[in-house]
Design an enzyme around this catalytic site. Structure first.
Site, short mmCIF file in Angstrom:
data_model
loop_
_atom_site.label_atom_id
_atom_site.label_comp_id
_atom_site.label_asym_id
_atom_site.label_seq_id
_atom_site.Cartn_x
_atom_site.Cartn_y
_atom_site.Cartn_z
N GLY A 103 -51.00 11.17 -13.31
CA GLY A 103 -52.04 11.09 -14.09
C GLY A 103 -52.59 12.25 -13.43
CB VAL A 104 -53.37 13.56 -10.58
CG1 VAL A 104 -54.44 12.65 -9.46
CG2 VAL A 104 -52.06 13.32 -9.44
CG HIS A 120 -45.43 8.45 -9.84
ND1 HIS A 120 -46.00 8.36 -11.07
CD2 HIS A 120 -46.97 7.54 -8.55
CE1 HIS A 120 -46.91 7.50 -11.03
NE2 HIS A 120 -47.72 7.90 -10.11
CD GLU A 161 -52.97 21.62 -10.88
OE1 GLU A 161 -53.00 22.60 -10.32
OE2 GLU A 161 -53.96 21.02 -9.91
CB ILE A 174 -44.80 7.12 -14.41
CG1 ILE A 174 -44.40 6.25 -15.74
CG2 ILE A 174 -46.28 7.61 -15.44
CD1 ILE A 174 -44.56 5.05 -15.50
#
Length: 220
Positions: free
Chosen positions: A132-133, A123, A137, A129
């Site tokens: 976002g998840v 990713h 978290e 990058i």
């Protein structure tokens, strides 16, 4: 005798002194026009002040090496203390240090994002990058540091991330960034074991992620 005469010549006024202001008369071609006196005003010389002392006394930041200009983040909880509170372990422990803690109220922690993080190979291979998840978290784990404290009464065996709301991602987080996360407890219902928290994450002072978090806690 000649010197005396020469000095008198230098000191003697060229024009006879007069107390009246000097004026010039301008006439216009119109036959009915009258002379308009224009009085010459004395001009005041402009003086510019340059203060070399203030420049010399100013802090010479450029003379300080860049590695000495920026202090490190303070340490309120180190990684070993964090591991005593949170049940997460590698590769899912996403909090490196707590830099501010208000018991039962809020916590500020950092996550050093490096190219060695295990999610970057996928990713993305050409543009690393942080997902976002995983930012969400990491922020939830900072919230856990607030919730799993005696002031709140949470238990690490019964602590769950129950929901999110109003989440926005403002800017991408890339390898080399330091993610600074603040989680603040807004509402706590001990009877039902539900807590609502507000979270914001920053990189370099800019908000990169924000949202509202719902935590579920229970007793042992």
């Amino acid at each position: 005798m000649a010197a005396s005469a020469f000095s008198n010549t230098l000191l003697s006024p060229i024009c006879p002194p007069s107390n009246k202001p000097i004026s010039h008369q301008h006439k216009f071609p119109n036959s009915r026009s009258h002379p308009i006196p224009i009085q010459l005003r004395k001009t005041t010389p402009l003086t510019t002040f340059c203060s070399s002392d203030s420049a010399a006394n100013a802090p010479q930041q450029q003379d300080t090496p860049i590695e000495l200009r920026y202090p490190a983040f303070p340490t309120v909880m180190d990684i070993n203390q964090i591991r005593e509170i949170l049940p997460h372990r590698f590769p899912f422990l996403l909090v490196d240090r707590v830099i501010e803690y208000n018991p039962g109220v809020s916590a500020v922690a950092i996550k050093n994002v490096t190219i060695n993080d295990n999610f970057f190979p996928g990713h993305f291979p050409e543009r690393p990058i942080m997902p976002g998840v995983l930012m969400i978290e990491a922020m939830a784990q900072v919230g856990g540091l607030v919730m799993l404290q005696p002031e709140v009464g949470g238990s690490r065996e019964n602590f769950f991330f129950a929901g999110i709301d109003k989440v926005r991602f403002r800017k991408p987080v890339i390898a080399g960034d330091t993610l600074v996360m603040r989680m603040t407890l807004i509402k706590l219902q001990k009877r039902f074991g539900i807590a609502k928290m507000e979270g914001k994450a920053y990189v370099g002072g800019d908000v990169v992620c924000e949202g509202e978090f719902l935590m579920a806690t229970g007793s042992e």
